[in-house]
Write a protein that holds these residues in place. Sequence first.
Motif, mmCIF file in Angstrom:
data_model
loop_
_atom_site.group_PDB
_atom_site.id
_atom_site.type_symbol
_atom_site.label_atom_id
_atom_site.label_comp_id
_atom_site.label_asym_id
_atom_site.label_seq_id
_atom_site.Cartn_x
_atom_site.Cartn_y
_atom_site.Cartn_z
ATOM 1 N N VAL A 182 0.846 -1.201 0.000
ATOM 2 C CA VAL A 182 0.000 0.000 0.000
ATOM 3 C C VAL A 182 0.876 1.244 0.000
ATOM 4 N N ALA A 228 -7.459 0.505 -0.577
ATOM 5 C CA ALA A 228 -6.034 0.788 -0.769
ATOM 6 C C ALA A 228 -5.322 -0.370 -1.461
ATOM 7 N N LEU A 229 -5.771 -1.598 -1.201
ATOM 8 C CA LEU A 229 -5.153 -2.768 -1.816
ATOM 9 C C LEU A 229 -5.575 -2.960 -3.269
#
Length: 249
Positions: free
Chosen positions: A70, A100-101
Amino acid sequence: MHIERTTDVWEYDGSYYGFLTVVYHAFKKNSFPEMILTPETSVETLFLSEWIDTNEKIAKKMYERLVQRVRKENVQFIVEGFYCSLKNKERCLLEAIYLALTSKDLLTNHLGHPAILALQKSIQALFSEVHLFTGFVRFEYIGTLLYSQITPKHFSLPFLCPHFARRYPNETLMIYDETHRLLAMIEQSHIRFIENTDPPAFQTHDSEQDIQQNWRTFLQAVTIDERKNERVQLSHLPKRFRGNMIDFQ
């Protein structure tokens, strides 16, 4: 990556490592619970919950994976989000981590997502309180160290300490957070914390009491009663900050 949203309720100890353990279990099961409780919030609900034991080793691995996969700005957003005061913040943080991933974009560019917007507003409130405390904290001499107590709404103390470490690089300071029972010790700019502790018992020296009384006398002497404006004063110095300020004691 497909994540199933379930109606499950999980509970953990409320610690940072505990939350990272929850994150590990959520992604291992590919399912997000509807609610994530702590011992403090579980008393407010009648839902039966599944307890997630904190595993420090797993938590550290989870953090390392986040750092590797991230963007650092998003990792910082997630860490700050954990320390903000937001109802069901853990559930919002799971959504933030998933986003975020699966996206290389900054989380702050996704304010249309309810979870990201709620976290962003709460983080702004956290740092607004930190900024105010940089001016409202009052220290008193206890022997050779400077001591202060604060009663913040948010988990502000870890973000507040670096300011005073820079401001007083050669002093020994102690700041106690009454709300979260957290004690910070700053010695020559080195910061450490003691969690779940009572406030230290000190006896204020006569010299310190004289200094405080002289300060109150000065404030009374320069006050012009005819120019008092309580409304303006409250806008600059809310009452919730005054309980630990010797100016108002």
